[in-house]
Design a protein around this motif. Structure first.
Motif, PDB file in Angstrom:
ATOM      1  N   ALA A 351       0.860  -1.178   0.000  1.00 19.73           N
ATOM      2  CA  ALA A 351       0.000   0.000   0.000  1.00 19.73           C
ATOM      3  C   ALA A 351       0.900   1.233   0.000  1.00 19.73           C
ATOM      4  N   THR A 352       0.936   1.966  -1.118  1.00 18.63           N
ATOM      5  CA  THR A 352       1.838   3.099  -1.263  1.00 18.63           C
ATOM      6  C   THR A 352       1.038   4.391  -1.171  1.00 18.63           C
ATOM      7  N   PHE A 353       0.480   4.627   0.003  1.00 15.08           N
ATOM      8  CA  PHE A 353      -0.258   5.858   0.260  1.00 15.08           C
ATOM      9  C   PHE A 353      -0.385   6.026   1.764  1.00 15.08           C
ATOM     10  N   LYS A 354      -0.698   7.217   2.188  1.00 14.31           N
ATOM     11  CA  LYS A 354      -0.858   7.513   3.603  1.00 14.31           C
ATOM     12  C   LYS A 354      -2.319   7.306   3.996  1.00 14.31           C
ATOM     13  N   LEU A 355      -2.536   6.476   5.008  1.00  9.15           N
ATOM     14  CA  LEU A 355      -3.893   6.252   5.499  1.00  9.15           C
ATOM     15  C   LEU A 355      -4.453   7.535   6.101  1.00  9.15           C
ATOM     16  N   GLY A 356      -5.723   7.802   5.803  1.00  6.53           N
ATOM     17  CA  GLY A 356      -6.398   8.955   6.361  1.00  6.53           C
ATOM     18  C   GLY A 356      -7.112   8.613   7.657  1.00  6.53           C
ATOM     19  N   PRO A 357      -7.849   9.559   8.216  1.00  9.73           N
ATOM     20  CA  PRO A 357      -8.573   9.339   9.472  1.00  9.73           C
ATOM     21  C   PRO A 357      -9.517   8.137   9.395  1.00  9.73           C
ATOM     22  N   LYS A 358      -9.441   7.289  10.396  1.00 11.39           N
ATOM     23  CA  LYS A 358     -10.287   6.108  10.584  1.00 11.39           C
ATOM     24  C   LYS A 358     -10.015   4.987   9.584  1.00 11.39           C
ATOM     25  N   SER A 359      -9.123   5.167   8.636  1.00 10.58           N
ATOM     26  CA  SER A 359      -8.813   4.089   7.700  1.00 10.58           C
ATOM     27  C   SER A 359      -7.850   3.094   8.325  1.00 10.58           C
ATOM     28  N   VAL A 360      -7.998   1.804   7.942  1.00 13.39           N
ATOM     29  CA  VAL A 360      -7.141   0.750   8.475  1.00 13.39           C
ATOM     30  C   VAL A 360      -6.761  -0.223   7.367  1.00 13.39           C
ATOM     31  N   VAL A 361      -5.677  -0.958   7.612  1.00 11.88           N
ATOM     32  CA  VAL A 361      -5.305  -2.088   6.773  1.00 11.88           C
ATOM     33  C   VAL A 361      -5.695  -3.348   7.544  1.00 11.88           C
ATOM     34  N   ALA A 362      -6.645  -4.114   6.990  1.00 14.42           N
ATOM     35  CA  ALA A 362      -7.155  -5.297   7.692  1.00 14.42           C
ATOM     36  C   ALA A 362      -7.982  -6.134   6.725  1.00 14.42           C
ATOM     37  N   ASP A 363      -8.202  -7.378   7.086  1.00 18.20           N
ATOM     38  CA  ASP A 363      -9.096  -8.258   6.329  1.00 18.20           C
ATOM     39  C   ASP A 363     -10.525  -7.745   6.507  1.00 18.20           C
ATOM     40  N   PRO A 364     -11.207  -7.375   5.415  1.00 10.04           N
ATOM     41  CA  PRO A 364     -12.559  -6.822   5.571  1.00 10.04           C
ATOM     42  C   PRO A 364     -13.611  -7.857   5.920  1.00 10.04           C
ATOM     43  N   LYS A 365     -13.280  -9.148   5.788  1.00 11.41           N
ATOM     44  CA  LYS A 365     -14.217 -10.231   6.093  1.00 11.41           C
ATOM     45  C   LYS A 365     -15.472 -10.155   5.223  1.00 11.41           C
ATOM     46  N   PHE A 366     -15.247 -10.190   3.905  1.00  9.01           N
ATOM     47  CA  PHE A 366     -16.366 -10.318   2.971  1.00  9.01           C
ATOM     48  C   PHE A 366     -17.031 -11.676   3.152  1.00  9.01           C
ATOM     49  N   ALA A 367     -18.310 -11.757   2.795  1.00  8.43           N
ATOM     50  CA  ALA A 367     -19.041 -13.013   2.909  1.00  8.43           C
ATOM     51  C   ALA A 367     -18.440 -14.094   2.020  1.00  8.43           C
ATOM     52  N   SER A 368     -17.989 -13.732   0.817  1.00 12.31           N
ATOM     53  CA  SER A 368     -17.335 -14.676  -0.094  1.00 12.31           C
ATOM     54  C   SER A 368     -16.576 -13.883  -1.150  1.00 12.31           C
ATOM     55  N   ARG A 369     -15.982 -14.583  -2.094  1.00 11.90           N
ATOM     56  CA  ARG A 369     -15.211 -13.914  -3.153  1.00 11.90           C
ATOM     57  C   ARG A 369     -16.099 -13.069  -4.061  1.00 11.90           C
ATOM     58  N   THR A 370     -17.363 -13.409  -4.161  1.00 15.59           N
ATOM     59  CA  THR A 370     -18.277 -12.662  -5.026  1.00 15.59           C
ATOM     60  C   THR A 370     -19.375 -11.937  -4.264  1.00 15.59           C
ATOM     61  N   ASP A 371     -19.575 -12.281  -3.015  1.00 17.64           N
ATOM     62  CA  ASP A 371     -20.573 -11.616  -2.173  1.00 17.64           C
ATOM     63  C   ASP A 371     -19.817 -10.714  -1.200  1.00 17.64           C
ATOM     64  N   LEU A 372     -19.853  -9.410  -1.451  1.00 22.10           N
ATOM     65  CA  LEU A 372     -19.040  -8.482  -0.682  1.00 22.10           C
ATOM     66  C   LEU A 372     -19.784  -7.847   0.481  1.00 22.10           C
TER      67      LEU A 372
END
Length: 417
Positions: A351-372
């Motif tokens: 990730a080549t950018f500065k995170l802004g307020p409240k942003s995080v790097v983490a697994d978003p835990k989508f329901a599946s590969r096609t169900d977001l």
């Protein structure tokens, strides 16, 4: 002189039917490629016309309707030149049962709309010269249509403005118009190409905008914007396209103020991206004022990028809010002063950018590969920052991709739990 009372005067006036001042109902013309006859009057299903030429020659007026029988097949173009009005648009629709009537033909674009105030639905444009549907007029609505095997499924020309493209299926528009070695000029494979201003692209399913390219290996975009200002691209489902959106403007032109909100982007391809935009040092930059808000993106392959803001990125170039972007490659990339970013969840190898307020790097835990949609415990739940309606295009667009109204703490991404 004696004056007559109001009641007496009223009794002397002619009686006018209450419907006299209502909008006059237009004429419906029927077109049947199999059973029609151009010598008929076209005003009933039993006396339908046969050809597109008969439609083009008709003196259509505001309030008129052209109905195409399902299951039919025509060789284009269908040229729609007349003008409706805001109160009485000219309508194109389907009748009968079966698949939508198909218009094809590589000698011309299939459906060419140069008039204003048309409501067009119920047609399929397939394997056309360049565009399946070309919108060169103003205030037209394209809905529940299909386009496939074109260079551009829908092309809004530089003169096309205030058009709406909605609730349509744009599949495998996978041909290139320019595909040669060198020159950095290959172009094509567009679900929607916007050259005009103030258009809305919403509620569509766009898949397979992808083709081999001599310059880039592969190329294509679900929605490409070039020299188009203030377009809104919202609530679309994008699957297996090369990129979701790429923006550019030739020198002396602009592509400013474009908005991308509540879109869901997935792909199983070996490469892909969500959003590509440019600063002033790029040959098709600067592209100013792009906003990406509440989008959900999952591109698991290694050769992928969430967003790229390069050749002079700055907050005036790109603003991002409340997105969920998970990729197998670069989650986001910026140079210069960087983008204005907040309230989002990112996942990627780099990730080549500065995170802004409240942003995080983490697994978003989508329901599946096609169900977001988000599973319980997702870091995207309640992650979003508060936004005014202007951020997502106005109150009419203030709902998630499934139509749920925004309320309370905002989740990042296109879905609100």
């Amino acid at each position: 002189m004696r004056l007559l009372s109001v009641a007496v005067l009223a009794s002397l006036l002619p009686v006018v039917p209450s419907t006299a001042f209502a909008a006059t109902a237009g004429t419906t013309y029927y077109v049947d490629s199999r059973g029609g006859d151009d010598a008929a009057d076209g005003t009933t299903a039993a006396t339908a016309w046969k050809s597109l030429e008969k439609v083009a020659a008709a003196e259509l007026k505001p309030g008129d309707t052209v109905a195409f029988k399902r299951g039919g097949s025509f060789t284009g173009p269908l040229k729609l030149e007349a003008n409706g009005t805001a109160a009485q648009p000219i309508t194109v629709k389907a009748y009968g049962s079966g698949p939508l009537a198909k218009i094809s033909g590589t000698d011309d674009d299939c459906v060419v709309v140069n008039g204003d105030h048309w409501k067009i639905s119920g047609l399929r444009a397939s394997n056309c010269r360049w565009a399946g549907f070309e919108l060169g007029g103003d205030s037209n609505e394209l809905s529940r249509v299909e386009a496939d095997r074109n260079i551009a499924g829908v092309f809004v020309t530089p003169t096309g403005s205030r058009n709406t493209i909605r609730d349509s299926v744009l599949t495998d528009n996978n041909r290139m118009s320019v595909n040669d070695d060198g020159g950095d000029n290959d172009s094509g494979a567009f679900g929607v190409l916007l050259n005009g201003d103030d258009n809305v692209v919403t509620g569509n399913t766009i898949t397979g905008s992808f083709a081999k390219s001599a310059d880039y290996g592969t190329d294509g975009a679900a929605v490409e914007i070039f020299n188009g200002d203030r377009n809104k691209v919202t609530h679309n489902i994008s699957r297996n396209n090369e990129t979701f959106t790429e923006l550019g403007a030739q020198k002396g032109k602009t592509a400013g103020g474009n908005l991308f909100a509540f879109n869901v982007v997935t792909s199983s391809r070996s490469r892909g991206s969500f959003l590509i935009t440019r600063g002033s040092r790029h040959i098709v930059g600067p592209v100013k004022g792009t906003i990406a808000v509440h989008n959900s993106v999952y591109l698991p392959a290694k050769d992928t990028i969430g967003w790229s803001c390069h050749d002079g990125c700055s907050p005036s170039i790109l603003k991002l809010r409340n997105n969920v972007i998970a990729v197998g490659g670069e989650a986001g990339w910026e140079d210069g002063a960087g983008a204005d970013e907040a309230g989002s969840v990112y996942q990627g190898r780099t990730a080549t950018f500065k995170l802004g307020p409240k942003s995080v790097v983490a697994d978003p835990k989508f329901a599946s590969r096609t169900d977001l949609r988000l599973r319980a415990g997702s870091p995207a739940l309640g992650r979003g920052v508060a936004l005014t309606a202007k951020w997502y295009g106005g109150k009419a667009f203030g709902k998630d991709v499934k139509g749920k109204a925004l309320s309370g703490p905002l989740d990042a991404g296109a879905y609100q739990q």
